[in-house]
Design an enzyme around this catalytic site. Structure first.
Site, PDB file in Angstrom:
ATOM      1  N   CYS A 233       9.982  -4.192   5.525  1.00 46.38           N
ATOM      2  CA  CYS A 233       9.729  -3.165   4.509  1.00 46.38           C
ATOM      3  C   CYS A 233      10.660  -1.972   4.708  1.00 46.38           C
ATOM      4  O   CYS A 233      10.387  -0.889   4.192  1.00 46.38           O
ATOM      5  CB  CYS A 233       8.276  -2.684   4.579  1.00 46.38           C
ATOM      6  SG  CYS A 233       7.109  -3.779   3.798  1.00 46.38           S
ATOM      7  N   ALA A 234      11.744  -2.180   5.468  1.00 45.33           N
ATOM      8  CA  ALA A 234      12.633  -1.055   5.817  1.00 45.33           C
ATOM      9  C   ALA A 234      13.810  -0.975   4.858  1.00 45.33           C
ATOM     10  O   ALA A 234      13.785  -0.209   3.892  1.00 45.33           O
ATOM     11  CB  ALA A 234      13.090  -1.185   7.260  1.00 45.33           C
ATOM     12  N   GLU A 264      19.230  -5.819  -4.851  1.00 50.90           N
ATOM     13  CA  GLU A 264      17.999  -5.449  -5.542  1.00 50.90           C
ATOM     14  C   GLU A 264      18.285  -5.136  -7.005  1.00 50.90           C
ATOM     15  O   GLU A 264      19.200  -4.351  -7.303  1.00 50.90           O
ATOM     16  CB  GLU A 264      17.351  -4.235  -4.859  1.00 50.90           C
ATOM     17  CG  GLU A 264      16.830  -4.545  -3.479  1.00 50.90           C
ATOM     18  CD  GLU A 264      15.984  -3.420  -2.881  1.00 50.90           C
ATOM     19  OE1 GLU A 264      15.799  -2.383  -3.559  1.00 50.90           O
ATOM     20  OE2 GLU A 264      15.506  -3.583  -1.746  1.00 50.90           O
ATOM     21  N   HIS A 283      10.004  -3.693  -3.669  1.00 56.37           N
ATOM     22  CA  HIS A 283      10.288  -2.392  -3.047  1.00 56.37           C
ATOM     23  C   HIS A 283       9.136  -1.410  -3.295  1.00 56.37           C
ATOM     24  O   HIS A 283       9.322  -0.315  -3.825  1.00 56.37           O
ATOM     25  CB  HIS A 283      11.605  -1.817  -3.577  1.00 56.37           C
ATOM     26  CG  HIS A 283      12.298  -0.925  -2.593  1.00 56.37           C
ATOM     27  ND1 HIS A 283      13.651  -0.900  -2.429  1.00 56.37           N
ATOM     28  CD2 HIS A 283      11.814  -0.009  -1.705  1.00 56.37           C
ATOM     29  CE1 HIS A 283      13.996  -0.021  -1.496  1.00 56.37           C
ATOM     30  NE2 HIS A 283      12.897   0.533  -1.051  1.00 56.37           N
ATOM     31  N   GLY A 285       7.062  -0.211  -0.822  1.00 52.01           N
ATOM     32  CA  GLY A 285       6.597   0.445   0.397  1.00 52.01           C
ATOM     33  C   GLY A 285       6.139   1.871   0.194  1.00 52.01           C
ATOM     34  O   GLY A 285       5.130   2.298   0.762  1.00 52.01           O
TER      35      GLY A 285
END
Length: 531
Positions: A233-234, A264, A283, A285
């Protein structure tokens, strides 16, 4: 009329916009969805820019942004901002690393749980009318060995949640100390390979750099236990997606959960979409109502405070300069600026290096900002860089081939604390130094001579043979030109050798007066400058 204009080019929370508008010194324009050419046309009018991930702040943008002083990124990653160009143009780039900490940690943990218990596959199976209890058997988290790569805010929060589930945590972070690891109750690994060896679970919380790109690759996947689960999730690019697909197909890697991707959004033919055990989110997070509001408010205050007070928090291209730091180093910054400017006037041209030394209480502070202030003074005067500031001073020095160093050693002195700045050219060293008498700053050393001079004002610096009558001649010349003397300091190295006279004057001497003084027998050098 407002002093500063700020452009919000990506959506942030309304409370963040309100925080910017709360300052009467700032006017705010919210203009989202700008195309690159549209941004280029208007960015020159703004002093501050607030973005998320949509706006791309390229070198072309910085070239057009003549008034830009600060960029605030509502989020952690600054991949969409060219940091080198920002530094070269003297623009502070600040992010908000804490605003989405809990949100991202919770999302990563949710993905790990979903991966372990096949939540995504079970949901798809159910809405397709199937009841696949046997084929969707999961694994327990309890007792597993978890490798966390990156123990910043998010990695630390993830570790707390993992420990609550009875998971053994081993962590790698190049800045994690043994004492800090012990306080967090995690096992400290010296390298990523040591952390990953024998791990059942992996979560990534490191930035994307040349060193961390594909930190999870084919070789490191082999270090994991068979059936291991990996969560990212970074940042996209930390995981070698091709290697992951091959390991999943071979049956070694047990599953992958991704919230970020090398491209992305990922293309429709993204190979991992066909993996049997995988969970994907777009994306998300930081995508909680709380996180969005937090980062919007946080970035707004950072940009507002920088423009109105000079405070710098969470900058990615220079040290923090918050109110506490300003309070501790603030008194030294003006003195440092004056020392840099003075040195640029009296030192030889095209120096090889600048050395800044600290003695006494000042040496116990974070001196990087003071050193940068020395550089801003020196470079602005010596190289005529109109845009030199605390942000780009080191970059400009490097571009000029000027080496900069710090030390806590200084010349022998009776002062309790001292800032000494030396310009070095080959074997030649020219030094100036300053201190404080109570709360009053003073320059106390100039090119081998002990003096006591105010660090601000208009000055004449006269180097001359040490012989009778020269000081009188200087005074007569100044009087004849109606230049009033406010202060004067005299110093010599040895009798009848060389002396200096530093004169603070009320008005700037004319070029004719300077030439008259330079033509006076016994006078070696005359300089006029303002600090």
């Amino acid at each position: 009329m407002s002093t500063y204009r700020v452009l919000v080019s990506d959506p942030i929370s309304e409370k963040g916009v309100e925080a910017l508008r709360s300052s009467p010194e700032i006017s705010v324009d919210v203009n989202t969805g700008l195309k690159p050419d549209e941004l280029l046309k208007i960015i020159g009018d703004y002093h501050g820019l607030v973005v998320r991930s949509e706006t791309k702040v390229t070198p072309a943008v910085f070239a057009a942004a003549k008034n830009l002083k600060a960029i605030g990124r509502a989020g952690v990653g600054v991949d969409n901002i060219d940091r080198s160009a920002a530094t070269d143009h003297g623009v502070v780039v600040m992010n908000t690393p804490s605003g989405n900490t809990i949100s991202t940690a919770e999302h990563a943990f949710a993905l790990m749980l979903a991966l372990a218990r096949n939540v995504g596959q079970a949901h798809t199976s159910m809405i397709s009318g199937r009841w696949d209890r046997k084929t969707l058997q999961g694994v327990e988290m309890f007792g597993k060995r978890l490798a966390i790569l990156g123990m910043g805010r998010i990695g630390t929060e993830f570790a707390k949640r993992a420990q609550a589930f009875g998971i053994t945590v081993v962590a790698y972070d190049p800045f994690l100390t043994a004492a800090r690891a012990q306080s967090l109750k995690v096992e400290l690994a010296e390298t990523p390979d040591i952390a990953l060896a024998g791990a059942d679970l992996v979560t990534l919380h490191v930035p994307l750099t040349p060193e961390t790109q594909h930190i999870i690759n084919a070789d490191r996947i082999k270090l994991l236990n068979k059936g291991a689960l990996v969560v990212n999730c970074a940042r996209g690019g930390l995981v070698d997606e091709v290697a992951v697909k091959e390991s999943l197909d071979a049956g070694h890697l047990g599953g992958i959960a991704l919230d970020v991707y090398e491209v992305e959004p990922p293309p429709a033919d993204f190979p991992l979409f066909g993996a049997k055990k995988a969970v994907f989110t777009p994306h998300l997070g930081a995508s909680t109502a709380e996180a969005q509001e937090n980062v919007g408010i946080e970035v707004a205050h950072q940009v507002k405070n920088f423009l109105t007070t000079g405070a710098i928090v969470n900058a990615v291209n220079m040290p923090n300069l918050d109110s506490r730091t300003l309070e501790s180093v603030g008194p030294y910054l003006d003195l440092a600026d004056s020392l840099g400017k003075l040195l640029s006037k009296i030192a030889p041209a095209q120096c090889d290096a600048i050395r800044v030394s600290y003695l006494g209480p000042v040496s116990e502070l974070d001196t990087e900002l003071i050193t940068r202030k020395v550089l801003t003074g020196y470079l602005a005067a010596a190289h005529h860089e109109a845009q030199v500031n605390l942000v780009n001073a080191p970059a400009i020095a490097k571009a000029h081939g000027l080496r900069v160093s710090e030390s806590t050693a200084a010349l022998a002195t009776n002062c309790t604390e001292l800032i000494e700045v030396s310009a070095i050219k080959g074997e030649e060293v020219c030094t100036v130094a300053g201190t404080f008498f109570g709360k009053s700053a003073r320059i106390v050393h100039i090119a081998g001579h002990y003096v006591e001079v105010n660090p601000t004002g208009k000055f004449l610096f006269v180097e001359n043979d040490d012989r009778p009558g020269i000081v009188g001649t200087i005074g007569t010349s100044l009087g004849g030109a109606s230049v009033n003397i406010a202060n004067m300091a005299l110093s010599r190295d040895l009798p009848n050798k060389k002396a200096v006279t530093v004169i603070e004057v009320d008005t700037e001497p004319s070029a004719e007066l300077l030439e008259t003084l330079r033509a006076t027998p016994g006078i070696i050098r005359v300089l006029s400058f303002e600090l």
